[in-house]
Write an enzyme that holds these catalytic residues in place. Structure first.
Site, short mmCIF file in Angstrom:
data_model
loop_
_atom_site.label_atom_id
_atom_site.label_comp_id
_atom_site.label_asym_id
_atom_site.label_seq_id
_atom_site.Cartn_x
_atom_site.Cartn_y
_atom_site.Cartn_z
N ARG A 1 -4.98 -11.27 3.24
CA ARG A 1 -3.83 -10.47 3.48
C ARG A 1 -3.75 -10.31 5.15
NH1 ARG A 1 0.90 -9.83 1.24
NH2 ARG A 1 -0.44 -10.05 -0.57
N ASN B 1 -2.94 -0.79 -3.84
CA ASN B 1 -3.47 -2.21 -3.37
C ASN B 1 -3.37 -2.97 -4.42
OD1 ASN B 1 -5.56 -4.30 -2.03
ND2 ASN B 1 -5.09 -2.46 -0.67
N HIS C 1 -4.63 -6.67 -2.84
CA HIS C 1 -3.60 -6.90 -2.14
C HIS C 1 -4.14 -7.59 -0.77
CE1 HIS C 1 0.02 -6.16 0.61
NE2 HIS C 1 0.71 -6.85 -0.69
N CYS C 2 -5.34 -6.77 -0.60
CA CYS C 2 -6.16 -7.16 0.84
C CYS C 2 -6.69 -8.65 0.54
CB CYS C 2 -7.47 -6.32 0.79
SG CYS C 2 -7.02 -4.62 1.00
N ILE C 3 -7.17 -9.09 -0.40
CA ILE C 3 -7.56 -10.60 -0.51
C ILE C 3 -6.60 -11.43 -0.87
CG2 ILE C 3 -9.54 -9.48 -1.34
CD1 ILE C 3 -9.25 -10.87 -4.29
#
Length: 336
Positions: A87, A274, A328-330
Site C-alpha cells: 500500500r 484496515n 489494507h497495508c499489504i
C-alpha cells in the site's frame, strides 16, 4: 501545476487485480515468518473466488512456500521488494484522459524507521508488470496515508503528512501537493492515528470512505480502550466536515478491537478499519477480541452488496518492531 487530469478511483470501483506480497525476510518478523504467512494465505483465499490476486515473491524460498500455502488461488510473480507493505511502496493507480497511470512517490522508510533495499523500486516493478506508464512526484508519500472517495476528496492525518520526518510540509503545502498528485479538490484532516502505529498515524487504519459522502471509523470497545479519546475525536471531527461535492459526511462508527497488546504489554495498532474493499467482498482484519462479531455485523450493514469476511490478522500485526499493519497495508488494487 494541478492534477486536474488525475482521478484516483474509489476502492469500491471495479478492480482488475489486487497485488500483495509474500513475507520473505525473517529479520523483519522477529525471526517468525510462519505467523504473517498464515495471514497472507488466508487473505488470498478470501479474495480469490471473486478477484484476480497477484502475489510478489522474493527469491526461491518465498516462491516455494507461497506455492505450498496458496496453491493456484493466486498468480505468483517473482520480484524484489523490502517488506510486504505494498500500500505504501507500490504505485497508486489513477485515471487520466489518456488512460491508467501509476503514481510514484519518494520512499523514506516511514520517516527513516524501516529503510529497506528494494522498497524504493518495487512500485516501478509493479507498474512495469502491469504495462502502466509512471507519473513521478518529488516528495515522500505512502499510499496508506491518503484515502480517496473517487470524487476528489482526500482524507489524511496531520500526524503523518505534516510530520517533519517526511517533507516538512505546512498544511497549505500538503494540500497543494495532493492537488497536484491526485487532483484533490478537498482535503479533510484528522489530527492523529492510533497509539503504537509505526507509520505515524496512517489514515487507512482509522477512517475509510465506504461510499460517496460516507466514512467509517471506530468506536471505543470499552472503558479500557487505550485509543478511546482519539477515536471519539476522529468521529466528532469528521461529522462536522463536508466532502468535495458539498455533502455533509455520514459518519458510521464500527466497534473497535480495543486494547490489543504484544507479549511485552505494549499497545498494538489493531484496527478493523484496515479492511480491503474488493470485487464482491470486503476482507476485515480481526484479532479474537470481544467486539469482533459486532464489528463484522456493522460492516455487513455498510456493505450489503458484498460478502464481509473476518480474517485473523494477529500475525501481520506482529509485536515490537515487526509487523504493525494488516490487510489494507499489504495490498494495492489495480482498477479495471
Amino acid at each position: 501545476m494541478t492534477g486536474t487530469d488525475i482521478v484516483v478511483p474509489a476502492e469500491w470501483a471495479p478492480q482488475k487485480a489486487i497485488w500483495t506480497a509474500w513475507p520473505w525476510d525473517a529479520n523483519e518478523w522477529n525471526g517468525d515468518l510462519d505467523a504473517p504467512r498464515r495471514d497472507v494465505a488466508a487473505l488470498v483465499r478470501a479474495l480469490a473466488a471473486t478477484n484476480t490476486v497477484r502475489v510478489l515473491v522474493n527469491g526461491p524460498e518465498a516462491e516455494a512456500t507461497a506455492r505450498a500455502a496458496i496453491g493456484d488461488a493466486a498468480e505468483l510473480v517473482p520480484a524484489k521488494y523490502g517488506d510486504i507493505w505494498l500500500r505504501d511502496t507500490g504505485p497508486i493507480f489513477a485515471r487520466t484522459g489518456a488512460g491508467t497511470i501509476a503514481l510514484r512517490f519518494d520512499v523514506n522508510g516511514w520517516g527513516g524507521k524501516h529503510d529497506l533495499a528494494d522498497d524504493a523500486t518495487v512500485g516501478d516493478r509493479i507498474a512495469e508488470l502491469t504495462g502502466t506508464d509512471i507519473r513521478r512526484f518529488d516528495f515522500v508519500l505512502e499510499g496508506g496515508a491518503v484515502e480517496h472517495d473517487g470524487e476528489g476528496t482526500v482524507l489524511a492525518t496531520r500526524q503523518t503528512l505534516l510530520n517533519p520526518n517526511r517533507n516538512g510540509w505546512t498544511e497549505e503545502a500538503a494540500e497543494a501537493a495532493l492537488n497536484r498528485a491526485f487532483g484533490a479538490k478537498k482535503v479533510i484532516w484528522v489530527d492523529e492515528g492510533l497509539l503504537g502505529d509505526h507509520t505515524d498515524g496512517h489514515i487507512d487504519n482509522i477512517a475509510r470512505f465506504v461510499g460517496p459522502g460516507r466514512v467509517a471509523c471506530q468506536a471505543p470497545a470499552d472503558t479500557t480502550d487505550p485509543n478511546a479519546a482519539i477515536l471519539d475525536a476522529i468521529a466528532d471531527g469528521l461529522a462536522r466536515q463536508t466532502d468535495a461535492a458539498g455533502r455533509r459526511l455520514d459518519v458510521i462508527r464500527i466497534p473497535g478491537p480495543g486494547r490489543v497488546t504484544d507479549t511485552a504489554g505494549e499497545v498494538l495498532p489493531a484496527s478493523h478499519m484496515n479492511f480491503i474493499i474488493a470485487n464482491e467482498v470486503v476482507v476485515v482484519p480481526v484479532y479474537g477480541t470481544a467486539t469482533e462479531a459486532a464489528a463484522l455485523d456493522a460492516l455487513r450493514a455498510v456493505f450489503p452488496d458484498r460478502t464481509v469476511h473476518g480474517v485473523r490478522s494477529s500475525g501481520l500485526l506482529g509485536s515490537g518492531g515487526a509487523g504493525g499493519g494488516s490487510f489494507h497495508c499489504i495490498t494495492q488494487q489495480e482498477p479495471l
